[in-house]
Design a protein around this motif. Structure first.
Motif, PDB file in Angstrom:
ATOM      1  N   PRO A   1       0.812  -1.235   0.000  1.00 49.23           N
ATOM      2  CA  PRO A   1       0.000   0.000   0.000  1.00 49.23           C
ATOM      3  C   PRO A   1       0.836   1.273   0.000  1.00 49.23           C
ATOM      4  CG  PRO A   1      -0.223  -1.175   2.083  1.00 49.23           C
ATOM      5  CD  PRO A   1       0.492  -2.094   1.142  1.00 49.23           C
ATOM      6  N   CYS A   2       2.100   1.178   0.425  1.00 41.56           N
ATOM      7  CA  CYS A   2       2.913   2.394   0.452  1.00 41.56           C
ATOM      8  C   CYS A   2       3.197   2.901  -0.959  1.00 41.56           C
ATOM      9  CB  CYS A   2       4.211   2.179   1.219  1.00 41.56           C
ATOM     10  SG  CYS A   2       5.405   1.125   0.402  1.00 41.56           S
ATOM     11  N   ARG A   3       3.062   2.034  -1.976  1.00 38.62           N
ATOM     12  CA  ARG A   3       3.244   2.474  -3.364  1.00 38.62           C
ATOM     13  C   ARG A   3       2.197   3.514  -3.742  1.00 38.62           C
ATOM     14  NH1 ARG A   3       8.334   1.447  -4.524  1.00 38.62           N
ATOM     15  NH2 ARG A   3       8.882  -0.708  -4.043  1.00 38.62           N
ATOM     16  N   LYS A   4       0.986   3.364  -3.205  1.00 36.71           N
ATOM     17  CA  LYS A   4      -0.051   4.361  -3.466  1.00 36.71           C
ATOM     18  C   LYS A   4       0.288   5.668  -2.753  1.00 36.71           C
ATOM     19  CE  LYS A   4      -3.861   0.999  -3.776  1.00 36.71           C
ATOM     20  NZ  LYS A   4      -5.164   0.590  -3.170  1.00 36.71           N
ATOM     21  N   PHE A   5       0.764   5.527  -1.510  1.00 36.97           N
ATOM     22  CA  PHE A   5       1.017   6.715  -0.701  1.00 36.97           C
ATOM     23  C   PHE A   5       2.214   7.504  -1.219  1.00 36.97           C
ATOM     24  CE2 PHE A   5       3.196   8.853   2.819  1.00 36.97           C
ATOM     25  CZ  PHE A   5       2.193   9.689   3.251  1.00 36.97           C
TER      26      PHE A   5
ATOM     27  N   THR B   1      13.651   6.932   6.228  1.00 38.79           N
ATOM     28  CA  THR B   1      13.665   8.287   6.778  1.00 38.79           C
ATOM     29  C   THR B   1      12.275   8.881   6.993  1.00 38.79           C
ATOM     30  OG1 THR B   1      13.785   9.325   4.595  1.00 38.79           O
ATOM     31  CG2 THR B   1      15.884   8.758   5.663  1.00 38.79           C
ATOM     32  N   ALA B   2      11.239   8.134   6.605  1.00 36.92           N
ATOM     33  CA  ALA B   2       9.884   8.670   6.769  1.00 36.92           C
ATOM     34  C   ALA B   2       8.911   7.532   6.993  1.00 36.92           C
ATOM     35  CB  ALA B   2       9.483   9.475   5.531  1.00 36.92           C
ATOM     36  N   TYR B   3       7.771   7.875   7.582  1.00 42.06           N
ATOM     37  CA  TYR B   3       6.719   6.880   7.770  1.00 42.06           C
ATOM     38  C   TYR B   3       5.371   7.570   7.839  1.00 42.06           C
ATOM     39  CZ  TYR B   3       6.234   8.239  12.716  1.00 42.06           C
ATOM     40  OH  TYR B   3       6.004   8.942  13.872  1.00 42.06           O
ATOM     41  N   THR B   4       4.356   6.800   7.575  1.00 36.37           N
ATOM     42  CA  THR B   4       2.992   7.209   7.873  1.00 36.37           C
ATOM     43  C   THR B   4       2.256   5.976   8.340  1.00 36.37           C
ATOM     44  OG1 THR B   4       1.094   8.507   7.118  1.00 36.37           O
ATOM     45  CG2 THR B   4       1.943   6.842   5.600  1.00 36.37           C
ATOM     46  N   SER B   5       1.018   6.128   8.758  1.00 38.47           N
ATOM     47  CA  SER B   5       0.246   4.992   9.250  1.00 38.47           C
ATOM     48  C   SER B   5      -1.208   5.187   8.860  1.00 38.47           C
ATOM     49  CB  SER B   5       0.385   4.885  10.771  1.00 38.47           C
ATOM     50  OG  SER B   5      -0.457   3.867  11.288  1.00 38.47           O
ATOM     51  N   VAL B   6      -1.867   4.071   8.565  1.00 34.81           N
ATOM     52  CA  VAL B   6      -3.288   4.079   8.243  1.00 34.81           C
ATOM     53  C   VAL B   6      -3.983   3.138   9.218  1.00 34.81           C
ATOM     54  CG1 VAL B   6      -5.033   3.592   6.489  1.00 34.81           C
ATOM     55  CG2 VAL B   6      -2.834   4.570   5.817  1.00 34.81           C
ATOM     56  N   VAL B   7      -5.057   3.614   9.834  1.00 34.86           N
ATOM     57  CA  VAL B   7      -5.774   2.829  10.841  1.00 34.86           C
ATOM     58  C   VAL B   7      -6.839   1.973  10.166  1.00 34.86           C
ATOM     59  CG1 VAL B   7      -7.185   2.927  12.934  1.00 34.86           C
ATOM     60  CG2 VAL B   7      -5.384   4.638  12.553  1.00 34.86           C
ATOM     61  N   ASP B   8      -6.842   0.692  10.532  1.00 37.52           N
ATOM     62  CA  ASP B   8      -7.873  -0.246  10.084  1.00 37.52           C
ATOM     63  C   ASP B   8      -7.964  -0.295   8.558  1.00 37.52           C
ATOM     64  OD1 ASP B   8      -9.823  -2.173  10.531  1.00 37.52           O
ATOM     65  OD2 ASP B   8     -11.456  -0.730  10.620  1.00 37.52           O
ATOM     66  N   LEU B   9      -6.813  -0.440   7.907  1.00 38.19           N
ATOM     67  CA  LEU B   9      -6.761  -0.521   6.443  1.00 38.19           C
ATOM     68  C   LEU B   9      -7.254  -1.886   5.985  1.00 38.19           C
ATOM     69  CD1 LEU B   9      -5.894   0.700   3.719  1.00 38.19           C
ATOM     70  CD2 LEU B   9      -3.613  -0.246   4.144  1.00 38.19           C
ATOM     71  N   LYS B  10      -8.160  -1.866   5.045  1.00 41.46           N
ATOM     72  CA  LYS B  10      -8.702  -3.112   4.496  1.00 41.46           C
ATOM     73  C   LYS B  10      -8.316  -3.238   3.032  1.00 41.46           C
ATOM     74  CE  LYS B  10     -12.712  -3.347   7.598  1.00 41.46           C
ATOM     75  NZ  LYS B  10     -12.310  -2.231   8.468  1.00 41.46           N
ATOM     76  N   ALA B  11      -8.105  -4.468   2.592  1.00 43.66           N
ATOM     77  CA  ALA B  11      -7.749  -4.714   1.203  1.00 43.66           C
ATOM     78  C   ALA B  11      -8.837  -4.141   0.300  1.00 43.66           C
ATOM     79  CB  ALA B  11      -7.597  -6.215   0.959  1.00 43.66           C
TER      80      ALA B  11
ATOM     81  N   ASP C   1      -9.437  -0.953  -0.117  1.00 48.49           N
ATOM     82  CA  ASP C   1      -9.770   0.434   0.219  1.00 48.49           C
ATOM     83  C   ASP C   1      -9.044   1.382  -0.736  1.00 48.49           C
ATOM     84  OD1 ASP C   1     -11.362  -0.319   2.314  1.00 48.49           O
ATOM     85  OD2 ASP C   1      -9.974   0.329   3.887  1.00 48.49           O
ATOM     86  N   SER C   2      -9.770   2.368  -1.261  1.00 52.07           N
ATOM     87  CA  SER C   2      -9.113   3.378  -2.088  1.00 52.07           C
ATOM     88  C   SER C   2      -8.361   4.333  -1.183  1.00 52.07           C
ATOM     89  CB  SER C   2     -10.148   4.148  -2.917  1.00 52.07           C
ATOM     90  OG  SER C   2     -10.929   4.975  -2.080  1.00 52.07           O
ATOM     91  N   ILE C   3      -7.345   4.972  -1.733  1.00 55.35           N
ATOM     92  CA  ILE C   3      -6.518   5.866  -0.919  1.00 55.35           C
ATOM     93  C   ILE C   3      -7.341   7.021  -0.350  1.00 55.35           C
ATOM     94  CG2 ILE C   3      -5.734   7.310  -2.846  1.00 55.35           C
ATOM     95  CD1 ILE C   3      -2.942   7.302  -1.438  1.00 55.35           C
ATOM     96  N   ASN C   4      -8.416   7.382  -1.027  1.00 53.62           N
ATOM     97  CA  ASN C   4      -9.278   8.468  -0.536  1.00 53.62           C
ATOM     98  C   ASN C   4     -10.042   8.078   0.728  1.00 53.62           C
ATOM     99  OD1 ASN C   4      -8.562  10.167  -2.674  1.00 53.62           O
ATOM    100  ND2 ASN C   4     -10.147   9.317  -4.000  1.00 53.62           N
ATOM    101  N   ALA C   5     -10.136   6.767   0.983  1.00 52.81           N
ATOM    102  CA  ALA C   5     -10.875   6.287   2.159  1.00 52.81           C
ATOM    103  C   ALA C   5      -9.955   5.987   3.336  1.00 52.81           C
ATOM    104  CB  ALA C   5     -11.675   5.031   1.796  1.00 52.81           C
ATOM    105  N   TRP C   6      -8.653   6.136   3.153  1.00 49.68           N
ATOM    106  CA  TRP C   6      -7.716   5.815   4.233  1.00 49.68           C
ATOM    107  C   TRP C   6      -7.869   6.785   5.401  1.00 49.68           C
ATOM    108  CZ3 TRP C   6      -2.313   4.709   1.581  1.00 49.68           C
ATOM    109  CH2 TRP C   6      -2.435   3.556   0.791  1.00 49.68           C
TER     110      TRP C   6
END
Length: 201
Positions: free
Chosen positions: A134-138, A172-182, A184-189
């Motif tokens: 999923p990080c490829r989308k982000f 050098t960087a990170y982010t996190s998405v809560v309750d990510l489901k297979a 899910d579009s990136i707009n719903a993260w």
């Protein structure tokens, strides 16, 4: 009967001695969370600054609290911002997010953590660094992160989970998405790091 009445009255006295804290901005501060010594449980300290609730990390960095779910004993803090035009988290200088291990908070198992701008060595680790990660989308959303090595992983359920680490020479960087489901579009993260707390004894 007298003993039961005493216990009941003692309980009422104890509840009134530790009231819930007042709202901060437009957010409730449910017990046991505390914004001062006069309310809540001081072990569950969070901070109200200029009408904004914040969580203070062990490294002395404030993270905005986005939501609180008292029924599940969870709150969500903001993922770190990126330093301008780079793929570096603003908390890179202190190694990322670290929670005091003696506090009642830990990182929940509902976080999908994405590590960005990683060295090639990270590919040897048991993380998802594939094109389907999923990080490829982000990464395509962030200037400076595009076409870097990125990996994701689901936080393991553990009461001893107190850190998301970044560092020069690693990621050098990170982010996190809560309750990510297979699927899910990136707009719903729901971006953020979910913390959970242990109920007071």
């Amino acid at each position: 009967m007298e003993v039961l009445i005493f216990v009941f009255l003692f309980s009422l006295t104890w509840v009134s001695a530790v009231p819930e804290c007042p709202e901060c901005g437009n957010m409730d501060v449910p017990y046991p969370l505390s914004t001062s010594d006069e309310c809540g449980n001081p072990s569950y300290r969070i901070h109200c600054k200029n009408g904004i609730l914040e969580f203070l990390s062990a490294e002395g960095i404030y993270y905005k609290i986005l939501s609180i779910n008292p029924n599940a004993s969870r709150l969500v803090i903001s993922s770190p911002l990126m330093q301008k035009d780079t793929c570096h988290s603003f908390d890179l200088s202190v190694g990322g997010l670290r929670i005091d291990e003696n506090s009642p908070f830990n990182i929940s198992s509902r976080n999908t953590v994405m590590l960005l701008n990683c060295s090639e060595r990270i590919l040897l680790s048991p993380l998802n660094c594939s094109l389907n990660s999923p990080c490829r989308k982000f990464e395509n959303e962030i200037k400076g992160c595009r076409d870097t090595v990125c990996c994701s992983y689901l936080k393991v359920a553990s009461k001893a989970s107190h850190r998301i680490r970044v560092r020069v020479g690693g990621c050098t960087a990170y982010t996190s998405v809560v309750d990510l489901k297979a699927g899910d579009s990136i707009n719903a993260w729901q971006y953020g790091v979910e913390l959970q707390w242990i109920s007071p004894k």
